[in-house]
Write a protein that holds these residues in place. Sequence first.
Motif, PDB file in Angstrom:
ATOM      1  N   PRO A   1       3.532  25.059 -26.416  1.00 36.10           N
ATOM      2  CA  PRO A   1       5.073  25.073 -26.444  1.00 36.10           C
ATOM      3  C   PRO A   1       5.675  26.704 -25.807  1.00 36.10           C
ATOM      4  O   PRO A   1       6.883  26.764 -25.830  1.00 36.10           O
ATOM      5  N   LEU A   2       5.140  27.436 -25.955  1.00 36.77           N
ATOM      6  CA  LEU A   2       5.440  28.408 -25.941  1.00 36.77           C
ATOM      7  C   LEU A   2       5.576  28.392 -24.605  1.00 36.77           C
ATOM      8  O   LEU A   2       6.665  29.774 -23.709  1.00 36.77           O
ATOM      9  N   MET A   3       4.907  28.020 -23.730  1.00 32.23           N
ATOM     10  CA  MET A   3       4.791  27.868 -22.039  1.00 32.23           C
ATOM     11  C   MET A   3       6.282  26.928 -21.809  1.00 32.23           C
ATOM     12  O   MET A   3       7.138  27.829 -21.173  1.00 32.23           O
ATOM     13  N   PHE A   4       6.595  26.306 -22.432  1.00 33.63           N
ATOM     14  CA  PHE A   4       7.837  25.438 -21.941  1.00 33.63           C
ATOM     15  C   PHE A   4       8.941  26.005 -23.033  1.00 33.63           C
ATOM     16  O   PHE A   4       9.805  25.066 -22.908  1.00 33.63           O
TER      17      PHE A   4
ATOM     18  N   THR B   1      12.189  15.083 -17.406  1.00 39.66           N
ATOM     19  CA  THR B   1      12.201  15.678 -16.371  1.00 39.66           C
ATOM     20  C   THR B   1      11.313  17.377 -15.900  1.00 39.66           C
ATOM     21  O   THR B   1      10.880  17.807 -14.868  1.00 39.66           O
ATOM     22  N   SER B   2      10.287  17.308 -16.826  1.00 39.04           N
ATOM     23  CA  SER B   2       9.728  18.045 -16.746  1.00 39.04           C
ATOM     24  C   SER B   2       8.041  18.251 -16.130  1.00 39.04           C
ATOM     25  O   SER B   2       8.550  19.792 -14.743  1.00 39.04           O
ATOM     26  N   ARG B   3       7.205  17.886 -15.377  1.00 38.54           N
ATOM     27  CA  ARG B   3       6.948  17.796 -14.105  1.00 38.54           C
ATOM     28  C   ARG B   3       7.022  17.801 -12.999  1.00 38.54           C
ATOM     29  O   ARG B   3       7.041  18.650 -11.862  1.00 38.54           O
ATOM     30  N   VAL B   4       8.883  17.051 -12.615  1.00 36.88           N
ATOM     31  CA  VAL B   4       9.141  17.360 -10.990  1.00 36.88           C
ATOM     32  C   VAL B   4       9.691  19.164 -11.132  1.00 36.88           C
ATOM     33  O   VAL B   4       9.178  19.387 -10.398  1.00 36.88           O
ATOM     34  N   GLY B   5      10.804  19.629 -12.289  1.00 34.83           N
ATOM     35  CA  GLY B   5      11.117  20.594 -12.279  1.00 34.83           C
ATOM     36  C   GLY B   5       9.389  21.308 -12.221  1.00 34.83           C
ATOM     37  O   GLY B   5      10.244  22.526 -11.788  1.00 34.83           O
ATOM     38  N   LEU B   6       9.002  21.035 -12.376  1.00 33.88           N
ATOM     39  CA  LEU B   6       6.820  21.919 -12.319  1.00 33.88           C
ATOM     40  C   LEU B   6       6.385  21.960 -11.551  1.00 33.88           C
ATOM     41  O   LEU B   6       7.329  23.171 -10.709  1.00 33.88           O
TER      42      LEU B   6
ATOM     43  N   LEU C   1       3.194  31.205 -10.570  1.00 36.33           N
ATOM     44  CA  LEU C   1       2.403  30.237  -9.858  1.00 36.33           C
ATOM     45  C   LEU C   1       1.494  29.710 -10.614  1.00 36.33           C
ATOM     46  O   LEU C   1       1.637  28.407 -10.846  1.00 36.33           O
ATOM     47  N   VAL C   2       0.835  30.285 -10.801  1.00 34.07           N
ATOM     48  CA  VAL C   2      -0.463  29.713 -11.741  1.00 34.07           C
ATOM     49  C   VAL C   2       0.011  28.946 -13.378  1.00 34.07           C
ATOM     50  O   VAL C   2      -0.537  29.244 -13.380  1.00 34.07           O
ATOM     51  N   LEU C   3       0.348  30.015 -13.494  1.00 35.66           N
ATOM     52  CA  LEU C   3       1.291  29.940 -14.931  1.00 35.66           C
ATOM     53  C   LEU C   3       2.009  28.045 -14.902  1.00 35.66           C
ATOM     54  O   LEU C   3       1.802  27.584 -15.445  1.00 35.66           O
ATOM     55  N   HIS C   4       2.198  27.930 -13.971  1.00 35.64           N
ATOM     56  CA  HIS C   4       3.031  26.968 -13.261  1.00 35.64           C
ATOM     57  C   HIS C   4       2.450  25.533 -13.336  1.00 35.64           C
ATOM     58  O   HIS C   4       1.780  24.992 -13.414  1.00 35.64           O
ATOM     59  N   LEU C   5       1.502  26.214 -12.706  1.00 32.32           N
ATOM     60  CA  LEU C   5       0.204  25.314 -12.350  1.00 32.32           C
ATOM     61  C   LEU C   5      -0.518  24.407 -13.961  1.00 32.32           C
ATOM     62  O   LEU C   5      -0.482  23.721 -14.322  1.00 32.32           O
ATOM     63  N   VAL C   6      -0.965  26.270 -14.943  1.00 35.35           N
ATOM     64  CA  VAL C   6      -1.380  25.498 -15.807  1.00 35.35           C
ATOM     65  C   VAL C   6      -1.152  24.992 -16.840  1.00 35.35           C
ATOM     66  O   VAL C   6      -0.820  23.694 -18.173  1.00 35.35           O
ATOM     67  N   ALA C   7       0.357  24.959 -17.167  1.00 34.35           N
ATOM     68  CA  ALA C   7       1.558  23.980 -17.574  1.00 34.35           C
ATOM     69  C   ALA C   7       1.697  22.238 -17.213  1.00 34.35           C
ATOM     70  O   ALA C   7       2.035  21.444 -18.010  1.00 34.35           O
ATOM     71  N   LEU C   8       1.550  21.964 -15.675  1.00 27.93           N
ATOM     72  CA  LEU C   8       1.558  21.146 -15.388  1.00 27.93           C
ATOM     73  C   LEU C   8      -0.028  20.596 -16.247  1.00 27.93           C
ATOM     74  O   LEU C   8       0.074  19.069 -16.087  1.00 27.93           O
ATOM     75  N   ALA C   9      -0.987  20.886 -15.469  1.00 30.46           N
ATOM     76  CA  ALA C   9      -2.505  20.563 -16.399  1.00 30.46           C
ATOM     77  C   ALA C   9      -2.636  20.241 -17.657  1.00 30.46           C
ATOM     78  O   ALA C   9      -3.009  19.084 -18.080  1.00 30.46           O
ATOM     79  N   ILE C  10      -1.127  20.935 -18.158  1.00 29.71           N
ATOM     80  CA  ILE C  10      -1.559  20.792 -20.426  1.00 29.71           C
ATOM     81  C   ILE C  10      -0.321  19.874 -20.322  1.00 29.71           C
ATOM     82  O   ILE C  10       0.238  19.775 -21.719  1.00 29.71           O
TER      83      ILE C  10
END
Length: 428
Positions: free
Chosen positions: A313-316, A374-379, A415-424
Motif C-alpha cells: 500500500p505504501l507503493m500505491f 486501471t493500476s496495471r495499465v498505469g504501471l 523503473l525497478v520500483l514500478h516493476l516490483v509494484a507490478l509483481a505484487i
Amino acid sequence: MNILVTGANGLIGSAICGRLIREGHQVVGVVRPGSRRPYGVANTIYLDVATATAIDGWLPVLEDVDAVVNCVGVLQQSAREDLAGAHVAGPAALFQACEQLGVRRVVHFSAIGVDRQQPSAFSDTKLRGDDVLMARDLDWVILRPSVVLGRSAFGASALIRGLAALPVLPIMPAAAELQVVQLEDVVETVVRLIEPNARSRVVLELVGPQRLRFEDVVAFYRRWLGRGPATQIRLPTVIASLLYTLGDLASLLGWRPALRTTAKKEIVRGATGDPQPWAVVVGIYPRSLPEVLSSTPATVQERWFANLFFLKPLMFIVLPLFWISTGIISLTAGFDEGMTLMDRAAAGQLSAPSVIAGALADIVIGAMIAFRRTSRVGLWAAVLVSIFYAIAGTILVPALWNEPLGPLLKIGPILVLHLVALAILEER
C-alpha cells in the motif's frame, strides 16, 4: 459428483475446488467477470452473483449439478461490491433455482456470530441470506466460520501476517477475542457435508479450540516467521478511526484493504463460538493455531509476503503522488525550468506543448495507478514513459547524465520500483 462452487477463486472457494478435484469430483466454478480462472477448474462460469438475481439466469448454470457450495462473500458496500446482492438477492435466486431443479444439497458459507449480533451491514445481509436458505425445501447446511487461516492468505489472514513482520505491533481498541479456524479443517468439513447422506438442515459454527486475543494470534505468527516479541502499542481511538477511514477511501478506488469501517464494527463482537456441534455432526476436531504452525514451518515465500504486505500500500500511495505531483509542478512552479530544458534540446515552438503534454501524461499515469481497475495499465504506462524520457533525454540533452542530481540516473530505480509494484499487484 458434479459440484457448483460460487466464489471459486476466493480464499475458501479455491481451496474447496482443489480438494474436490483431488477427490475425483467434477467442479463448476463461478467467478466474477474479469477474475482469474481458478487453477484446475476446467468448467469456469463468469457470473457476478450480486447481479444474478433472476432464477432463469441460474437454471443453465445448474444443469447436471448434484450439489452447490456457496462461498460468495464481500466485506463492505462499494462501487465494486454489492452487499445485499452478493449475500441476499443473488443467493436467493440460486437457492430457488436449486429447489426448482431438484438440486437438494446446498452448503452455504455465512459468518460467525451473525445470529447473535449484527453490528454492520455485512452481518445483517449475511443473516438475511441464511434466512432465505433456511426457508427453502433443500438439504441445506449453513457454515459460520471464524477468521480462517491457512497457507494462502487474503483479507484478515493476510493482515495478520503483515502485522507479524512489523517491529512494532499496533493494537486496535475494543478488539474482542478470536477462535481462529484452519482452512484445511473448513475444506474437510465441506467435503464431508456434500455427500447425499450427510446431515442437513443444520447450522454449524466453525471455530478453533482456543480463545485468543488478536495480539496473541499475531505473536504465534511472529514466532512462526522466526521473529522475537514485538513492542505493542495500543492505538488511540482517533488514530484507529483514521486508519479505518483511509481504508474506506482506498476501497472507493477499487482496492480491498482489510482495515475498513466494517472491520471496525465487526472486531468489537469478536469471532468466537462453540466447536462441539461441529465435532458431533461432522466428526472433525479443529486443530489449534500453534499445532498447525509447528507442523508447517514458514518458508521464504511466507517471509517475503509478510515483509511486503505493508510496503505494497505504501507503493500505491507514493507512486500516484509522485506522478501527479510531478505533473502539477511541471505546469506551475517548474514550468519555466521545463521550458529552459526544452530550449537546451532546441525544441523551438514545440517547447511549451511538450512541457504541457508531458505534465498531463504524468497526471493521467498517476491517476491510473491509483485506481485498482486501471493500476496495471498505469504501471506499464509509467514504465514506457520513463524509458521514453531516458531515451529522449539521452538524444536531445545527453549532458543530463552528468547533472549533479542525476535526473536521468534516477529513472533506473524508478523503473525497478514500478516493476516490483507490478509483481505484487495481485490480491489473491
